[in-house]
Design an enzyme around this catalytic site. Structure first.
Site, PDB file in Angstrom:
ATOM      1  N   ALA A  40    -106.183-130.733  -9.648  1.00 12.46           N
ATOM      2  CA  ALA A  40    -106.651-129.425 -10.101  1.00 12.46           C
ATOM      3  C   ALA A  40    -105.503-128.575 -10.647  1.00 12.46           C
ATOM      4  CB  ALA A  40    -107.328-128.687  -8.951  1.00 12.46           C
ATOM      5  N   ILE A  42    -104.802-125.558 -10.171  1.00 10.80           N
ATOM      6  CA  ILE A  42    -104.219-124.624  -9.215  1.00 10.80           C
ATOM      7  C   ILE A  42    -103.097-125.252  -8.386  1.00 10.80           C
ATOM      8  CG2 ILE A  42    -105.794-125.149  -7.309  1.00 10.80           C
ATOM      9  CD1 ILE A  42    -105.826-122.157  -6.665  1.00 10.80           C
ATOM     10  N   SER A  64    -105.740-138.602  -7.418  1.00 12.81           N
ATOM     11  CA  SER A  64    -106.809-138.197  -8.325  1.00 12.81           C
ATOM     12  C   SER A  64    -107.840-139.306  -8.314  1.00 12.81           C
ATOM     13  CB  SER A  64    -106.266-137.986  -9.737  1.00 12.81           C
ATOM     14  OG  SER A  64    -107.319-137.764 -10.662  1.00 12.81           O
ATOM     15  N   ARG A  65    -109.024-139.017  -8.822  1.00 15.26           N
ATOM     16  CA  ARG A  65    -110.037-140.069  -8.923  1.00 15.26           C
ATOM     17  C   ARG A  65    -109.745-141.004 -10.092  1.00 15.26           C
ATOM     18  NH1 ARG A  65    -115.836-137.492  -7.026  1.00 15.26           N
ATOM     19  NH2 ARG A  65    -115.069-136.678  -5.039  1.00 15.26           N
ATOM     20  N   TYR A  86    -108.715-140.536  -3.421  1.00 15.29           N
ATOM     21  CA  TYR A  86    -108.323-139.648  -2.330  1.00 15.29           C
ATOM     22  C   TYR A  86    -108.168-140.423  -1.027  1.00 15.29           C
ATOM     23  CZ  TYR A  86    -110.112-136.052  -5.558  1.00 15.29           C
ATOM     24  OH  TYR A  86    -110.347-135.252  -6.648  1.00 15.29           O
ATOM     25  N   HIS A 107    -115.198-129.610  -0.218  1.00 16.77           N
ATOM     26  CA  HIS A 107    -114.187-129.201   0.758  1.00 16.77           C
ATOM     27  C   HIS A 107    -114.433-129.836   2.126  1.00 16.77           C
ATOM     28  CE1 HIS A 107    -112.458-125.339  -1.304  1.00 16.77           C
ATOM     29  NE2 HIS A 107    -112.351-126.426  -2.048  1.00 16.77           N
ATOM     30  N   LYS A 125    -109.683-122.040  -0.443  1.00 18.23           N
ATOM     31  CA  LYS A 125    -110.863-121.206  -0.212  1.00 18.23           C
ATOM     32  C   LYS A 125    -111.877-121.484  -1.322  1.00 18.23           C
ATOM     33  CE  LYS A 125    -110.193-118.807  -3.866  1.00 18.23           C
ATOM     34  NZ  LYS A 125    -111.217-118.865  -4.924  1.00 18.23           N
ATOM     35  N   ARG A 195    -117.423-123.982 -11.371  1.00 17.97           N
ATOM     36  CA  ARG A 195    -117.789-122.781 -10.608  1.00 17.97           C
ATOM     37  C   ARG A 195    -119.194-122.287 -10.921  1.00 17.97           C
ATOM     38  NH1 ARG A 195    -111.983-120.037 -11.664  1.00 17.97           N
ATOM     39  NH2 ARG A 195    -112.139-121.460 -13.418  1.00 17.97           N
TER      40      ARG A 195
END
Length: 396
Positions: A40, A42, A64-65, A86, A107, A125, A195
């Protein structure tokens, strides 16, 4: 605006990791090996660059996948290993802890698998898709005797601690009357982004969960006494997903007095006049006391820029305060770079400092308890129900 300040944070973290990096050969003998689940965007700001400046963290593995994507990320950031799944990373016995930044709806699944593999977990989060998953995950961590932490990074920063200390000092009013927190994205989150996906626990209240976190943090609140109102603006392509949410909650403060709290989240905030994005709308919260209005501006990423403004109701006098290191919590704490941390540290770097201290058996300067994470998700579930929207689906 949240997307814009996130981009600035990437640049900020890159610059400071380059200027203040601890070379791999200089990492301490007690350094922990970090694994990163996902590729990701982030990751760089939230985990990789902070680890580069921490003498007790080694960039060990990333997964990563897609094996090629993982290999490219490993090469870019000098990880020792990469994995094309993962689970393969979790099965590596050398990994001490994992940072998980998979989509919201995954998550619980991957944090649970990490705990089963014996790894400590720093989990992005929102904690999980819903409260049932949160409760189950915390039970699993307790049973495994492993550290599980929700990455509410902003709460670890000295500015957050100064803000709360000012509000609680009594100098600026002894009673909190109301709070008003908001977090928006203008330009908005683009169509096609995860999202917006209901099955992946999308929605503005989930993505901009910071606004609720600001509120509960300053009130030291558990669950609200009541959801007074909750109104969603549905996403036009999936009415189950909230593009925006406006809610008013009734909390009790530490003295038992009632506080009315407004929380507004919007990941598709309209442009002014239809042509100008509202780039000035940084995540913020205003606290009204009997004497003052106290605003914490850019509470989400105060390392970039922030202010705490205190407006006296009687005189209209405005006082501004800032805090980039030290402060009420970190001021006397011996960190990996000296007492009080460093002014160039981001919220994520303060968070990593506390997390590593915990894993090494020390007492972190600040901590987000698992009970707080459960209550955060319980409140989110209540708001969705009050707004007539379904609770995000989970695995429990």
């Amino acid at each position: 605006m949240a997307l814009v300040i996130q981009a600035y944070t990437f640049l900020y973290q890159y610059a400071n990791s380059w200027l203040h990096a601890t070379p791999a050969k200089n990492k301490s003998s007690k350094a922990l090996k970090m694994g990163v689940l996902s590729s990701a965007q982030i990751n760089a700001a939230a985990a990789i660059h902070p680890a580069e400046t921490h003498p007790d963290v080694i960039l060990y593995a990333i997964a990563s996948r897609d094996a090629d994507t993982a290999a490219k990320s490993a090469k870019s950031y000098a990880f020792q290993k990469s994995y094309g799944s993962y689970q393969a990373l979790l099965e590596d016995p050398e990994v001490d802890f994992v940072y998980i930044s998979v989509p919201n709806g995954l998550h619980y699944e991957w944090a649970s698998k990490a705990l089963k593999a014996g790894k400590h977990v720093l989990l992005e989060k929102p904690f999980t898709s819903n409260a049932a998953e949160a409760e189950a995950l915390v039970r699993e961590a307790d049973q495994a005797n492993l550290v599980l932490e929700e990455a509410f990074h902003w709460q670890f920063h000295p500015a957050a601690h100064l803000w709360r200390a000012l509000v609680e000092s009594g100098e600026y009013g002894r009673q909190i009357i109301s709070t008003n927190a908001k977090m928006t994205a203008s330009p908005g989150v683009p169509d096609g982004d995860i999202r917006w996906q209901f099955d992946l626990a999308g929605g503005s209240l989930m993505d901009a969960t910071y606004a609720l976190s600001f509120t509960r943090y300053i009130l030291r609140a558990g669950m609200p006494e009541k959801i007074l109102s909750a109104v969603a603006r549905p996403y036009d392509k999936d009415k189950r997903v909230d593009a925006a949410m406006t809610t008013t909650l009734l909390f009790k403060d530490q003295s038992g007095e009632s506080v009315h709290s407004r929380v507004y989240t919007d990941i598709a905030r309209g442009w002014l006049g239809g042509v100008i994005p509202r780039v000035w709308e940084l995540p913020q919260i205003e606290v009204e006391t009997d004497k003052c209005h106290i605003v914490f501006y850019n509470a989400m990423m105060p390392h970039l820029y922030h202010y705490i403004s205190i407006t006296d109701k009687a005189t209209s006098t405005i006082t501004y305060k800032h805090q980039y290191s030290g402060g009420p919590v970190w001021g006397n704490v011996q960190t990996s770079v000296g007492v009080g941390g460093a002014s160039y540290w981001s919220t994520y770097r303060y968070q990593l400092e506390a997390f590593v201290t915990k894993l090494q058996g020390g007492e972190p300067a600040y901590w987000v308890t698992n009970e707080e994470s459960i209550k955060q998700m319980q409140t989110i579930d209540q708001i969705y129900s009050a707004a007539g929207l379904p609770i995000r689906p989970g695995k429990v």
